[in-house]
Design an enzyme around this catalytic site. Structure first.
Site, PDB file in Angstrom:
ATOM      1  N   GLY A  46       0.830  -1.194   0.000  1.00 34.67           N
ATOM      2  CA  GLY A  46       0.000   0.000   0.000  1.00 34.67           C
ATOM      3  C   GLY A  46       0.864   1.242   0.000  1.00 34.67           C
ATOM      4  N   GLN A  51       3.037   9.908   1.551  1.00 28.79           N
ATOM      5  CA  GLN A  51       4.318   9.202   1.708  1.00 28.79           C
ATOM      6  C   GLN A  51       5.299   9.561   0.585  1.00 28.79           C
ATOM      7  OE1 GLN A  51       2.224   5.233   2.550  1.00 28.79           O
ATOM      8  NE2 GLN A  51       4.039   5.085   3.824  1.00 28.79           N
ATOM      9  N   CYS A  94       5.660  -0.188   7.709  1.00 26.53           N
ATOM     10  CA  CYS A  94       5.320   1.076   7.045  1.00 26.53           C
ATOM     11  C   CYS A  94       6.535   1.527   6.249  1.00 26.53           C
ATOM     12  CB  CYS A  94       4.935   2.125   8.083  1.00 26.53           C
ATOM     13  SG  CYS A  94       4.477   3.714   7.360  1.00 26.53           S
ATOM     14  N   LEU A  95       6.297   1.897   4.988  1.00 27.14           N
ATOM     15  CA  LEU A  95       7.412   2.326   4.143  1.00 27.14           C
ATOM     16  C   LEU A  95       8.017   3.637   4.658  1.00 27.14           C
ATOM     17  CD1 LEU A  95       5.877   1.459   0.652  1.00 27.14           C
ATOM     18  CD2 LEU A  95       7.493   0.109   2.017  1.00 27.14           C
ATOM     19  N   HIS A 136      -4.788   1.133   7.483  1.00 27.80           N
ATOM     20  CA  HIS A 136      -3.438   1.727   7.643  1.00 27.80           C
ATOM     21  C   HIS A 136      -3.285   2.920   6.693  1.00 27.80           C
ATOM     22  CE1 HIS A 136       1.120   1.073   8.051  1.00 27.80           C
ATOM     23  NE2 HIS A 136       1.031   1.913   7.026  1.00 27.80           N
ATOM     24  N   GLU A 137      -3.733   2.768   5.441  1.00 24.70           N
ATOM     25  CA  GLU A 137      -3.541   3.836   4.447  1.00 24.70           C
ATOM     26  C   GLU A 137      -4.454   5.038   4.728  1.00 24.70           C
ATOM     27  OE1 GLU A 137      -0.971   3.585   2.804  1.00 24.70           O
ATOM     28  OE2 GLU A 137      -0.655   1.439   3.051  1.00 24.70           O
ATOM     29  N   HIS A 140      -2.996   7.194   7.260  1.00 23.67           N
ATOM     30  CA  HIS A 140      -1.975   8.115   6.722  1.00 23.67           C
ATOM     31  C   HIS A 140      -2.616   9.428   6.254  1.00 23.67           C
ATOM     32  CE1 HIS A 140       1.933   6.198   6.700  1.00 23.67           C
ATOM     33  NE2 HIS A 140       1.484   5.093   6.140  1.00 23.67           N
TER      34      HIS A 140
HETATM   35  O1  K1U Z   1       1.611   2.419   3.913  1.00 25.02           O
HETATM   36  C1  K1U Z   1       2.675   1.826   3.915  1.00 25.02           C
HETATM   37  O2  K1U Z   1       3.617   2.274   4.544  1.00 25.02           O
HETATM   38  C2  K1U Z   1       2.827   0.533   3.168  1.00 25.02           C
HETATM   39  C3  K1U Z   1       2.746  -0.680   4.066  1.00 25.02           C
HETATM   40  C4  K1U Z   1       1.317  -1.147   4.111  1.00 25.02           C
HETATM   41  C5  K1U Z   1       0.950  -2.170   5.154  1.00 25.02           C
HETATM   42  C6  K1U Z   1       1.732  -3.246   5.420  1.00 25.02           C
HETATM   43  C7  K1U Z   1       1.353  -4.187   6.370  1.00 25.02           C
HETATM   44  C8  K1U Z   1       0.191  -4.049   7.029  1.00 25.02           C
HETATM   45  C9  K1U Z   1      -0.577  -2.946   6.764  1.00 25.02           C
HETATM   46  C10 K1U Z   1      -0.196  -2.017   5.822  1.00 25.02           C
HETATM   47  C11 K1U Z   1       3.641  -1.750   3.451  1.00 25.02           C
HETATM   48  O3  K1U Z   1       3.410  -2.211   2.393  1.00 25.02           O
HETATM   49  S1  K1U Z   1       5.004  -2.277   4.381  1.00 25.02           S
HETATM   50  C12 K1U Z   1       5.732  -3.556   3.365  1.00 25.02           C
HETATM   51  C13 K1U Z   1       4.974  -4.830   3.380  1.00 25.02           C
HETATM   52  O4  K1U Z   1       4.158  -5.067   4.252  1.00 25.02           O
HETATM   53  C14 K1U Z   1       5.204  -5.845   2.325  1.00 25.02           C
HETATM   54  C15 K1U Z   1       6.198  -5.712   1.402  1.00 25.02           C
HETATM   55  C16 K1U Z   1       6.370  -6.673   0.415  1.00 25.02           C
HETATM   56  C17 K1U Z   1       5.583  -7.765   0.364  1.00 25.02           C
HETATM   57  C18 K1U Z   1       4.593  -7.935   1.306  1.00 25.02           C
HETATM   58  C19 K1U Z   1       4.406  -6.976   2.279  1.00 25.02           C
HETATM   59 ZN    ZN Z   2       2.481   3.279   6.246  1.00 28.90          ZN
END
Ligand code: K1U
Ligand code: ZN
Length: 172
Positions: A46, A51, A94-95, A136-137, A140
């Site tokens: 996401g 971001q 979270c990225l 989560h998004e 943000h």
């Molecule tokens: O919003 C963000 O920072 C993105 C975040 C979203 C998220 C992840 C986990 C639970 C809820 C919301 C991410 O994508 S973090 C990276 C991640 O979870 C992932 C990366 C590669 C493959 C699978 C998952």
């Molecule tokens: Zn996030």
């Protein structure tokens, strides 16, 4: 399409409330394309526009684990219209807070409404990772981070760690 730099903690932009999108313009379509490119490159499931430094109510998601291709979703002005009483715990990342993960409790199922890039209004039900991710998004878009759902002790510790790293980087 462009991979844009990610905004990370402790950047104050992550704490702002984002503006609604008044109309689907070419600028919004380009933003959505760049967000998808940035999300896949990270990689993430996401991304919210803030971001990448754009304070607009746009999110992208792709929670497909299928090997037969991507299932990108672009949500403009998304909102949760219903949430289940039942909760579920999921380990979130979270990225904007790289390499930090913590368990977060949220409603297990949600219904959300949004505008598509074609200007259509859609209402959709979600469970599992999609339900967690859309919450989560949307957080943000309101300046809320997943660390706001964990204990103050853990949150303060992670914020301090990122503040120190930012200071070190600025001095280098
Ligand atoms: O919003 C963000 O920072 C993105 C975040 C979203 C998220 C992840 C986990 C639970 C809820 C919301 C991410 O994508 S973090 C990276 C991640 O979870 C992932 C990366 C590669 C493959 C699978 C998952
Ligand atoms: Zn996030």
């Amino acid at each position: 399409m462009t991979v844009r730099p990610l905004v990370t903690l402790p950047d104050p932009r992550l704490r702002q409330r984002c503006e609604s999108v008044a109309a689907i313009t070419d600028e919004i379509r380009t933003l959505a394309r760049d967000m998808l490119e940035t999300m896949y490159d990270a990689p993430g499931v996401g991304l919210a526009a803030i971001q990448i430094g754009v304070p607009k109510r746009v999110i992208t998601m792709d929670v497909s684990k299928s090997e037969d291709g991507r299932r990108p979703l672009v949500l403009v002005n998304p909102e949760i219209t219903w949430a289940s009483e039942e909760k579920r715990v999921y380990e979130e990342g979270c990225l904007s807070i790289p390499e930090y993960y913590a368990e977060v409790e949220r409603p297990d199922r949600v219904r959300f409404r949004y505008t598509t890039l074609d200007g259509e209004t859609v209402e959709q039900d979600a469970d599992g990772l999609l339900a967690t991710c859309v919450q989560h998004e949307i957080d943000h878009l309101n300046g809320v981070l997943f660390i706001d759902h964990i204990s103050k002790l853990k949150r303060d510790r992670v914020i301090k760690k990122f503040q120190k790293a930012a200071k070190r980087e600025a001095a280098a």
